[in-house]
Design a protein around this motif. Structure first.
Motif, PDB file in Angstrom:
ATOM      1  N   LEU A  63      64.443  11.118   6.560  1.00 27.19           N
ATOM      2  CA  LEU A  63      63.854  11.783   7.672  1.00 27.19           C
ATOM      3  C   LEU A  63      64.138  12.798   8.097  1.00 27.19           C
ATOM      4  O   LEU A  63      63.084  13.956   8.173  1.00 27.19           O
ATOM      5  N   LEU A  64      65.298  13.365   8.100  1.00 27.94           N
ATOM      6  CA  LEU A  64      66.445  14.757   8.554  1.00 27.94           C
ATOM      7  C   LEU A  64      66.250  15.030   7.120  1.00 27.94           C
ATOM      8  O   LEU A  64      65.316  16.548   6.835  1.00 27.94           O
ATOM      9  N   PHE A 110      64.208  -4.404  10.820  1.00 26.68           N
ATOM     10  CA  PHE A 110      64.023  -5.164   8.990  1.00 26.68           C
ATOM     11  C   PHE A 110      61.524  -5.416   9.449  1.00 26.68           C
ATOM     12  O   PHE A 110      61.077  -4.115   8.879  1.00 26.68           O
ATOM     13  N   LEU A 111      61.528  -6.168  10.288  1.00 23.06           N
ATOM     14  CA  LEU A 111      60.512  -6.363  10.877  1.00 23.06           C
ATOM     15  C   LEU A 111      59.222  -5.457  11.190  1.00 23.06           C
ATOM     16  O   LEU A 111      58.404  -4.834  10.572  1.00 23.06           O
ATOM     17  N   TYR A 112      60.211  -4.760  12.143  1.00 24.07           N
ATOM     18  CA  TYR A 112      59.257  -3.097  12.799  1.00 24.07           C
ATOM     19  C   TYR A 112      59.201  -2.219  11.254  1.00 24.07           C
ATOM     20  O   TYR A 112      58.311  -1.872  10.933  1.00 24.07           O
ATOM     21  N   VAL A 113      60.478  -1.590  10.303  1.00 20.23           N
ATOM     22  CA  VAL A 113      59.952  -0.896   9.573  1.00 20.23           C
ATOM     23  C   VAL A 113      58.869  -1.909   8.740  1.00 20.23           C
ATOM     24  O   VAL A 113      57.974  -0.448   8.260  1.00 20.23           O
ATOM     25  N   THR A 114      58.832  -2.575   8.289  1.00 18.46           N
ATOM     26  CA  THR A 114      58.069  -3.326   6.980  1.00 18.46           C
ATOM     27  C   THR A 114      56.323  -2.652   7.730  1.00 18.46           C
ATOM     28  O   THR A 114      56.086  -2.438   6.835  1.00 18.46           O
ATOM     29  N   THR A 115      56.735  -2.356   9.276  1.00 18.39           N
ATOM     30  CA  THR A 115      55.053  -2.876   9.435  1.00 18.39           C
ATOM     31  C   THR A 115      54.452  -1.327   9.850  1.00 18.39           C
ATOM     32  O   THR A 115      53.465  -0.936   9.719  1.00 18.39           O
ATOM     33  N   TRP A 168      54.414   5.090   7.933  1.00 21.42           N
ATOM     34  CA  TRP A 168      55.392   6.286   7.607  1.00 21.42           C
ATOM     35  C   TRP A 168      56.996   6.537   7.332  1.00 21.42           C
ATOM     36  O   TRP A 168      57.472   6.973   7.139  1.00 21.42           O
ATOM     37  N   LEU A 169      57.364   5.045   7.185  1.00 24.02           N
ATOM     38  CA  LEU A 169      58.619   4.704   7.044  1.00 24.02           C
ATOM     39  C   LEU A 169      58.665   3.885   5.584  1.00 24.02           C
ATOM     40  O   LEU A 169      59.365   3.366   5.120  1.00 24.02           O
ATOM     41  N   GLY A 170      57.199   4.360   5.038  1.00 22.52           N
ATOM     42  CA  GLY A 170      57.198   3.225   3.450  1.00 22.52           C
ATOM     43  C   GLY A 170      56.965   1.626   3.857  1.00 22.52           C
ATOM     44  O   GLY A 170      56.960   1.632   2.467  1.00 22.52           O
ATOM     45  N   PRO A 214      63.283  -1.627   3.326  1.00 21.87           N
ATOM     46  CA  PRO A 214      63.806  -2.603   3.714  1.00 21.87           C
ATOM     47  C   PRO A 214      64.981  -4.393   3.741  1.00 21.87           C
ATOM     48  O   PRO A 214      65.512  -3.452   4.581  1.00 21.87           O
ATOM     49  N   ALA A 215      63.830  -4.282   2.330  1.00 21.12           N
ATOM     50  CA  ALA A 215      64.460  -5.900   2.717  1.00 21.12           C
ATOM     51  C   ALA A 215      65.690  -5.557   1.805  1.00 21.12           C
ATOM     52  O   ALA A 215      66.880  -6.177   2.430  1.00 21.12           O
TER      53      ALA A 215
END
Lengths: 280, 353, 296
Positions: free
Chosen positions: B103-104, B153-158, B161-163, B260-261
Motif C-alpha cells: 500500500l505504501l 487471511f480470510l479478510y484479505v481474500t475477500t 483492493w488488496l488483490g 494471502p495463502a
C-alpha cells in the motif's frame, strides 16, 4: 514380625538432601510416632516410603519384599497407604467417591459400611463435594480413603493440622479401633504429648537424621524436647511444660537458603522421578 | 553425590568474606568469550555485507531466505523462550508488513524506505490485537493468535483492493536493474537480521529481559515480586510484531509478489518452532543455529518434496522430549559456555594476599 | 421458514464439530493437554478408511467400524510414547510436540496421497434425506448429530458413574495423590486419549463424506474443534456440544448472506468469547485459570 523396615535411607528433592541414613522398623500392629520440627524431614520420609519420592540410597522392605524401586501405585497395591499432609482430597469428587478411589484390589475389614461406621459424619455428607466439606470432615474422608485400601501400613501426616483440638481429640479416640484392624501406623504429629500417648514407640528426627528413639512410655521428655529443637545441652524448662504442642522454631535449611559453613548442599545430581509422574 | 558432613572444613569459596576485606566476588554480565563473539559477529556482518561484490547476486537470493529465517527465529524465541508466549499466529504480522509495504508503494513511497513504516504498521496492529490475547496463556494463546492470523487471511481474500485471493505485485521494483535490486534486497535483509537478533539480544539483557524471563517462567510469582507482567508481555509482543512486519515487507520485496495463502501460512510458524526448538529455546545463539539447520535441510532435501518437513518435525519432537535445551543447550550446558551472556555471573575473584 | 431450516442445518453442522471437539475437550479437561494434531489424526483416519475400502473392497460403514479400534490404539500409543513424556517435560512441551506431530502428519499424507481433494464414497447414507414440512433432514447430518449426542452422553455417564470415570476425575484433580491411591496413571491416560482420537476419527470420516478429504484439512478441523471447546467452556462436555452448535449455526446463517464471510464470522465469535468470557459460556473458575494461566 516386622512389617515395614527402612534402612539407611537417603532422600531429598533435586539437589537438596532431606534425609540422611534414616532407619526404622514397624512391627505388625505397632504404632510409631515420628516427632520433629518443621523441615526435619518427617513428610519427606513418609512420601519416600509411599513412593512419591524415589530414595537416593537405602532399603525399604514391606513384609520382607524390597519395595524401594517400585513405583508408588504398585506400593499402594502392596499395602502402603498415606493420609497426606494437608489432606489433599480430590476436590471435585464427592466424599464417597473419594473413598472409592483407591484401586488396590486388597480385601479386608474396611468396607464402605465399616468406614461410615467409623466416621458417621462422613456418612452424613457422603454425596457432598469434598472441596466443600469442613476441615474436620475432609480429614475424616482422607483417613477413610487411606483405610479403604485395607493397607498393611498406614502413614498419617499431621492429621491435626489446622483443626480444632476437640476435633483432633475425636480422631485420636478412633485410633485404637484402627490399630485393632492389624494395620501398623507411622504417625507424624507436632504435639509431642499426643504423639507419645498414641504410640508404642517414638522417633525424633532432626535435620534429616534420627537423633532419638525409644519406647514412648519410657522416653525422657526433656531429652526428647532438646532433641526436637536440636538444643546442644540442657533442656529449656519453659518448653517442658505440658499442654498444647510446642511451637517449633523455623530452623530447617530449605533449598536456596545460605548454607552454614561446614555444611554444603550436595552437588546437583540427576534424581530420576519415581515413575512417570505427570505434572499439571 | 557425596555430602559433606558438618565438621568437614568448608572450602574457601563458601566462607563469607572477612570484614573490611575487598569483596572477593565479582558480578559480571560480560565475559571474554562474549567480547570475542561480538567481535567475530561484527567481522561476519562486514564480510556478509561485502559478499554481493565477491560472490555475485546468484548466491545472495538464498542468503536472503536464510537471513529472514534467522530473524524470524530470533523474534519467535523472544516471545516463546523469554516471555513464555507460544504463538502460532506470527504470520499475521508477516502479512500485515507485506501488505502495508504494498500500500505504501502504491502511495508512491520507495519500498526500501517504507520498511520501517511497514514495521510500525505491524506494531500498531499488534497493540490492538494484544487486547484480545492479553489475558490468555498456553494453548489458548497459541490457538487464539493462530485464529487471528486466519481471520486476517480470510479478510484479505475477500478484499478486492488488496488483490483478493490472487495477491499483489510490487510494480516499482520490477523496473529496477535486477543486480542493483538484488544487492539492495540482500543488504536490507542483512540489516533486518542484525536489528532483530541484535535488538533481541540487547532487549533480553535489559531490565525487560529479566522481567520477561520471570514472566515466562512463573507469571504469578513474577507479578508478586512487582514485575508488571502484562506490560512486559505486551512490550515483547509489540516489538516482535514490528520485527515480523519488517520481515514481511522483505518477503514482498524479495519475491516482488505476495498472496494471502502463502504469507498468512501456518508453515511459517512451523518453521519458527522448528528453528527455535532444535537450536535451543530461550538462548540467543540457539535460534541462529536452528535457522542454519533448517536452511541447510531446505537446500539439501528440497528435492525429496515434503519429506524433509517430516524429518524436521520428528527431529523437533525428539529434541523437545529428549534434549529440551536444544542443540545449543546441550553444548553450552555441558561446558558452561555462553557466547553471549544475558544473565549475571557471579565469579569468585580472590586475590592472593 | 427458511431461516428455521437454516438454523436446523446449522445445528447439524455443529453436531459434527462437537463430535470432533469432544475428544479435544476430554484430553484438555483431564490432562491439560492441547492436542494440536487432533484434526490431523482425524484426517489420517479418513484416509485410512478410503484405503481400506479400496484395498479390502469393504463398504464404507464396515471400513469405518474397522478403523475405530485402530484409531483408539493409535491414540493410546501416542499417549504412551509421546504425550506422557511431553506433559512431564514442561508446560510448553505438549504444544511443541503436538504441533510438530501435526506438521509431520500433514506432510506424510501429502507425500502418500498427494495434495488433491479425495472423495469419500459413502453410498446411500450420503444422499438420503427426509423432509418435514419446510425442514430438510439429511440422513448423514442427522447421524452425526445423533452420534454426537450418544458419544457425549455416554462419556458423561461413564465419567460420572463408573470406576474408570472416578479414577479419571481423581487423576485430573491431583495426579500425585491419585498415584498413591494405586491408580496407574499411564494406562488410564492412554484410554482417555484412545477414546478422544477414536471420536475424532469417527467425526472426521463422517464429515469428509460431504466435503472430501485433503492433507491440510486437519488444520481447520482443529481450529473449529478448539473453538467449540473454548466457547462451551473447559471441562464441560455438554458445553462443547453447545459450542459446536453455536459455531455451526453462525456459519450457516452468515453463509446465507455472504459465503466468504461464514468462516470469518465463526472465528470472530470465538475471539469475542475469549475477550468477554475466556472461561467459556459453561466453564468454571478453573477453566478461566487454564485460559489465562492464573492459578485457579
Amino acid at each position: 514380625m516386622t512389617t515395614l523396615t527402612v534402612a539407611g535411607l537417603d532422600a531429598g528433592y533435586r539437589d537438596f538432601q532431606a534425609l540422611f541414613g534414616v532407619s526404622l522398623d514397624l512391627a505388625e500392629g505397632e504404632t510409631v510416632a515420628l516427632i520433629g520440627a518443621n523441615g526435619a524431614g518427617k513428610s519427606t520420609l513418609l512420601m519416600t516410603i509411599a513412593g512419591a519420592l524415589r530414595p537416593w540410597r537405602g532399603r525399604i522392605t514391606l513384609d520382607g519384599l524390597d519395595i524401594a524401586g517400585l513405583p508408588d501405585h504398585h506400593r499402594a497395591r502392596l499395602g502402603i497407604a498415606i493420609v497426606p499432609e494437608g489432606r489433599r482430597l480430590f476436590p471435585s469428587l464427592t466424599a464417597e467417591e473419594n473413598i472409592l478411589v483407591p484401586t488396590t484390589g486388597r480385601g479386608g475389614p474396611w468396607s464402605l459400611d465399616a468406614l461410615y461406621d467409623l466416621f458417621p459424619m462422613v456418612a452424613a455428607r457422603r454425596s457432598h463435594r469434598a472441596g466443600l466439606l469442613s476441615g474436620g470432615e475432609q480429614q475424616a474422608v482422607a483417613i477413610a480413603r487411606a483405610l479403604a485400601a485395607n493397607p498393611r501400613v498406614l502413614l498419617m501426616d499431621e492429621v491435626s493440622l489446622g483443626l480444632a483440638p476437640a476435633v483432633v481429640d475425636g480422631f485420636y479416640r478412633l485410633l485404637p479401633r484402627i490399630q485393632q484392624s492389624g494395620v501398623c501406623i507411622l504417625l507424624v504429629e507436632q504435639d509431642i504429648d499426643r504423639a507419645l500417648a498414641a504410640s508404642d514407640r517414638a522417633l525424633c528426627l532432626l535435620e534429616g537424621r534420627v537423633v532419638m528413639a525409644g519406647d514412648s512410655a519410657g522416653l525422657d521428655r526433656d531429652r526428647l524436647i532438646s532433641a526436637y529443637f536440636g538444643a546442644p545441652s540442657a533442656p529449656r524448662s519453659s518448653a517442658t511444660k505440658t499442654g498444647p504442642a510446642p511451637v517449633p522454631p523455623d530452623k530447617p535449611v530449605p533449598p536456596g537458603k545460605p548454607v552454614p559453613p561446614g555444611k554444603r548442599v550436595p552437588p546437583a545430581r540427576p534424581v530420576p522421578p519415581a515413575d512417570p509422574e505427570v505434572p499439571r | 553425590m557425596t555430602m559433606k558432613r558438618p565438621g568437614t572444613p568448608a572450602p574457601p569459596a563458601a566462607r563469607p568474606p572477612a570484614a573490611g576485606a575487598t569483596a572477593p566476588v565479582q558480578v559480571s554480565r560480560w565475559s571474554t568469550a562474549a567480547t570475542v563473539t561480538t567481535a567475530c559477529a561484527a567481522v561476519a556482518v562486514v564480510l556478509l555485507a561485502l559478499a554481493p561484490y565477491v560472490i555475485g547476486t546468484n548466491l545472495t537470493q538464498p542468503m536472503v531466505t536464510l537471513f529472514l529465517l534467522a530473524a524470524m527465529a530470533s523474534l519467535w524465541n523472544l516471545l516463546a523462550g523469554y516471555a513464555g508466549m507460544i504463538s502460532f499466529g506470527q504470520q499475521a504480522y508477516l502479512g500485515i508488513g507485506a501488505y502495508a509495504l504494498y500500500l505504501l508503494g502504491r502511495a508512491g513511497i520507495s519500498p526500501f524506505a517504507a520498511i520501517p513504516l511497514a514495521a510500525a504498521a505491524a506494531a500498531v496492529a499488534a497493540a490492538g490485537i494484544f487486547l484480545i490475547l492479553r489475558r490468555l496463556s498456553g494453548g489458548y494463546f497459541a490457538v487464539a493468535s493462530w485464529v487471528v492470523a486466519e481471520c486476517l487471511f480470510l479478510y484479505v481474500t475477500t478484499q478486492g483492493w488488496l488483490g483478493g485471493g490472487t495477491g499483489v505485485g510490487l510494480q516499482q521494483l520490477s523496473s529496477m536493474v535486477p543486480v542493483v535490486r538484488e544487492a539492495d534486497t540482500y543488504w536490507t535483509a542483512l540489516a533486518v537480521l542484525v536489528l532483530c537478533a541484535g535488538g533481541g539480544y540487547l532487549l533480553v539483557r535489559s531490565r525487560f529481559g529479566l522481567d520477561s524471563r520471570a514472566t515466562g517462567g512463573e507469571p504469578v510469582a513474577a507479578a508478586a515480586v512487582g514485575v508488571e507482567v502484562q506490560r512486559t508481555r505486551r512490550l515483547a509482543y509489540v516489538l516482535a510484531a514490528a520485527g515480523f512486519g519488517a520481515i514481511g515487507a522483505m518477503l514482498i520485496i524479495s519475491g516482488l509478489y505476495i498472496d494471502p495463502a502463502s504469507v498468512f501460512n501456518i508453515n511459517y510458524s512451523a518453521d519458527m518452532l522448528f528453528m527455535v526448538v532444535i537450536g535451543g529455546l530461550g538462548t540467543i545463539e540457539g535460534p541462529l543455529i536452528g535457522a542454519l539447520i533448517l536452511f541447510a535441510a531446505q537446500q539439501v532435501f528440497a528435492q525429496y518434496g515434503a519429506w524433509y518437513l517430516v524429518g524436521i518435525g520428528a527431529l523437533a519432537i525428539a529434541v523437545v522430549l529428549l534434549a529440551p535445551a536444544g542443540l545449543w543447550g546441550m553444548v553450552s550446558g555441558r561446558r558452561g559456555w555462553s557466547l553471549l551472556p544475558v544473565g549475571y555471573r557471579v565469579r569468585s575473584h580472590r586475590r592472593s594476599p | 421458514m427458511t431461516w428455521l431450516n437454516d438454523t436446523l442445518q446449522g445445528i447439524f453442522v455443529g453436531g459434527g464439530y462437537a463430535l470432533t471437539a469432544v475428544g479435544l475437550s476430554l484430553m484438555f479437561g483431564v490432562m491439560r493437554l492441547v492436542n494440536l494434531a487432533h484434526g490431523d489424526l482425524a484426517v489420517c483416519a479418513t484416509y485410512l478408511v478410503t484405503s481400506m475400502m479400496a484395498a479390502l473392497g469393504v463398504p464404507f460403514l464396515a471400513a469405518l467400524l474397522l478403523m475405530l479400534p485402530l484409531a483408539f490404539a493409535a491414540g493410546a500409543v501416542l499417549q504412551l510414547a509421546l504425550f506422557d513424556r511431553a506433559l512431564r517435560t514442561g508446560p510448553l512441551a505438549p504444544l511443541l510436540v503436538t504441533f510438530g506431530l501435526s506438521i509431520m502428519i500433514q506432510n506424510l499424507l501429502q507425500q502418500t496421497y498427494s495434495a488433491n481433494v479425495r472423495g469419500v464414497p459413502a453410498g446411500s447414507i450420503d444422499v438420503s434425506a427426509a423432509h418435514l414440512g419446510g425442514l430438510v433432514l439429511p440422513g448423514l447430518s442427522v447421524l452425526k448429530l445423533a452420534l454426537a449426542l450418544v458419544v457425549i452422553g455416554g462419556l458423561s455417564a461413564a465419567l460420572r458413574f463408573t470406576g474408570w470415570g472416578r479414577r479419571v476425575r481423581a487423576t485430573s484433580d491431583d495426579v500425585a495423590i491419585a498415584r498413591l491411591q494405586g491408580i496407574r496413571v499411564r494406562p488410564l491416560f492412554a484410554t482417555v486419549t484412545g477414546i478422544a482420537i477414536a471420536a475424532a476419527a469417527l467425526a472426521g470420516t463422517l464429515g469428509a463424506v460431504t466435503t472430501g478429504v485433503y492433507p491440510t484439512l486437519g488444520t481447520l478441523t482443529l481450529i473449529f474443534a478448539f473453538e467449540a471447546v473454548v466457547i462451551g467452556g473447559l471441562g464441560s462436555l455438554w458445553g462443547t456440544l453447545l459450542g459446536g452448535i453455536l459455531i455451526g449455526v453462525t456459519q450457516v446463517l452468515v453463509s446465507q448472506v455472504s459465503v466468504p464471510y461464514a468462516t470469518l464470522a465463526s472465528q470472530l465469535l470465538f475471539l469475542l468469547v475469549l475477550v468477554v468470557r475466556p472461561e467459556g459460556l459453561f466453564g468454571t473458575g478453573e477453566a478461566a485459570g487454564q485460559a489465562t494461566g492464573a492459578e485457579a
